[in-house]
Design a protein around this motif. Structure first.
Motif, mmCIF file in Angstrom:
data_model
loop_
_atom_site.group_PDB
_atom_site.id
_atom_site.type_symbol
_atom_site.label_atom_id
_atom_site.label_comp_id
_atom_site.label_asym_id
_atom_site.label_seq_id
_atom_site.Cartn_x
_atom_site.Cartn_y
_atom_site.Cartn_z
ATOM 1 N N GLN A 42 0.830 -1.204 0.000
ATOM 2 C CA GLN A 42 0.000 0.000 0.000
ATOM 3 C C GLN A 42 0.869 1.261 0.000
ATOM 4 N N GLU A 43 1.933 1.230 0.774
ATOM 5 C CA GLU A 43 2.845 2.372 0.808
ATOM 6 C C GLU A 43 3.484 2.591 -0.564
ATOM 7 N N LEU A 44 3.846 1.509 -1.235
ATOM 8 C CA LEU A 44 4.428 1.618 -2.571
ATOM 9 C C LEU A 44 3.422 2.201 -3.562
ATOM 10 N N GLN A 45 2.163 1.803 -3.457
ATOM 11 C CA GLN A 45 1.134 2.357 -4.335
ATOM 12 C C GLN A 45 0.963 3.851 -4.101
ATOM 13 N N LYS A 46 0.993 4.264 -2.832
ATOM 14 C CA LYS A 46 0.878 5.697 -2.530
ATOM 15 C C LYS A 46 2.065 6.469 -3.100
ATOM 16 N N LEU A 47 3.259 5.893 -2.982
ATOM 17 C CA LEU A 47 4.445 6.548 -3.523
ATOM 18 C C LEU A 47 4.371 6.663 -5.040
ATOM 19 N N GLU A 48 3.893 5.619 -5.694
ATOM 20 C CA GLU A 48 3.771 5.660 -7.150
ATOM 21 C C GLU A 48 2.735 6.698 -7.584
ATOM 22 N N ALA A 49 1.631 6.804 -6.830
ATOM 23 C CA ALA A 49 0.614 7.813 -7.150
ATOM 24 C C ALA A 49 1.197 9.213 -6.972
ATOM 25 N N ARG A 50 1.944 9.423 -5.906
ATOM 26 C CA ARG A 50 2.570 10.726 -5.670
ATOM 27 C C ARG A 50 3.590 11.044 -6.754
ATOM 28 N N ARG A 51 4.357 10.037 -7.180
ATOM 29 C CA ARG A 51 5.338 10.214 -8.254
ATOM 30 C C ARG A 51 4.636 10.636 -9.541
ATOM 31 N N HIS A 52 3.498 10.015 -9.823
ATOM 32 C CA HIS A 52 2.730 10.348 -11.016
ATOM 33 C C HIS A 52 2.237 11.800 -10.946
ATOM 34 N N GLN A 53 1.737 12.221 -9.774
ATOM 35 C CA GLN A 53 1.288 13.599 -9.603
ATOM 36 C C GLN A 53 2.433 14.582 -9.833
ATOM 37 N N ILE A 54 3.605 14.266 -9.301
ATOM 38 C CA ILE A 54 4.763 15.144 -9.458
ATOM 39 C C ILE A 54 5.168 15.231 -10.924
ATOM 40 N N GLN A 55 5.149 14.105 -11.637
ATOM 41 C CA GLN A 55 5.505 14.122 -13.053
ATOM 42 C C GLN A 55 4.513 14.963 -13.863
ATOM 43 N N GLN A 56 3.226 14.858 -13.535
ATOM 44 C CA GLN A 56 2.233 15.668 -14.236
ATOM 45 C C GLN A 56 2.474 17.151 -13.985
ATOM 46 N N ARG A 57 2.749 17.505 -12.745
ATOM 47 C CA ARG A 57 2.987 18.915 -12.416
ATOM 48 C C ARG A 57 4.239 19.434 -13.105
ATOM 49 N N LEU A 58 5.286 18.611 -13.163
ATOM 50 C CA LEU A 58 6.502 19.005 -13.863
ATOM 51 C C LEU A 58 6.236 19.233 -15.347
ATOM 52 N N ALA A 59 5.409 18.386 -15.953
ATOM 53 C CA ALA A 59 5.080 18.558 -17.372
ATOM 54 C C ALA A 59 4.336 19.873 -17.592
ATOM 55 N N ILE A 60 3.403 20.196 -16.700
ATOM 56 C CA ILE A 60 2.665 21.457 -16.807
ATOM 57 C C ILE A 60 3.625 22.636 -16.670
ATOM 58 N N LEU A 61 4.511 22.566 -15.680
ATOM 59 C CA LEU A 61 5.462 23.657 -15.477
ATOM 60 C C LEU A 61 6.398 23.814 -16.663
ATOM 61 N N ASN A 62 6.844 22.705 -17.237
ATOM 62 C CA ASN A 62 7.725 22.784 -18.408
ATOM 63 C C ASN A 62 7.019 23.475 -19.572
ATOM 64 N N SER A 63 5.758 23.136 -19.807
ATOM 65 C CA SER A 63 5.037 23.773 -20.913
ATOM 66 C C SER A 63 4.812 25.260 -20.626
ATOM 67 N N GLN A 64 4.556 25.610 -19.370
ATOM 68 C CA GLN A 64 4.375 27.017 -19.030
ATOM 69 C C GLN A 64 5.683 27.794 -19.178
ATOM 70 N N ILE A 65 6.783 27.181 -18.802
ATOM 71 C CA ILE A 65 8.087 27.831 -18.945
ATOM 72 C C ILE A 65 8.391 28.086 -20.411
ATOM 73 N N ILE A 66 8.114 27.099 -21.247
ATOM 74 C CA ILE A 66 8.373 27.256 -22.686
ATOM 75 C C ILE A 66 7.515 28.382 -23.257
ATOM 76 N N SER A 67 6.243 28.430 -22.865
ATOM 77 C CA SER A 67 5.383 29.500 -23.393
ATOM 78 C C SER A 67 5.841 30.864 -22.884
ATOM 79 N N GLU A 68 6.263 30.946 -21.628
ATOM 80 C CA GLU A 68 6.774 32.219 -21.094
ATOM 81 C C GLU A 68 8.044 32.649 -21.823
ATOM 82 N N GLU A 69 8.915 31.691 -22.118
ATOM 83 C CA GLU A 69 10.140 32.021 -22.862
ATOM 84 C C GLU A 69 9.797 32.533 -24.254
ATOM 85 N N ASP A 70 8.814 31.915 -24.893
ATOM 86 C CA ASP A 70 8.402 32.371 -26.221
ATOM 87 C C ASP A 70 7.867 33.794 -26.163
#
Length: 94
Positions: A42-70
């Protein structure tokens, strides 16, 4: 930020019961190991879910950074093309 604890091997929880060699003890040990296994899964599942959330947020931030740079590059290019003086020159006499 939270500090992560030092990484070390996860040890089994200690029991205050004295070790006795009996069939009941074997079943109890098997049951405790099964509970620990479920808890760790169960702890591993929670960690994997949190990892997925962090990856999604990083993807959003990367796209926002690229648009701001443009946008910044576009503004810099239009500022260079604009030949109007940005500063007024004032002469002061003493």
């Amino acid at each position: 930020m939270h500090r992560t604890p030092n990484r070390r091997q996860i040890q089994a929880k200690l029991s205050s019961m004295p070790p006795q060699r009996s069939q009941a003890r074997v079943y109890l040990n098997a049951y405790k190991m099964m509970l620990e296994k479920e808890r760790l899964e169960q702890e591993l599942q929670k960690l994997e879910a949190r990892r997925h959330q962090i990856q999604q947020r990083l993807a959003i931030l990367n796209s926002q950074i690229i648009s701001e740079e443009d946008i910044t590059h576009q503004q810099a290019n239009t500022d260079l093309e604009d030949n109007t003086p940005k500063f007024n020159t004032i002469t002061l006499e003493y």
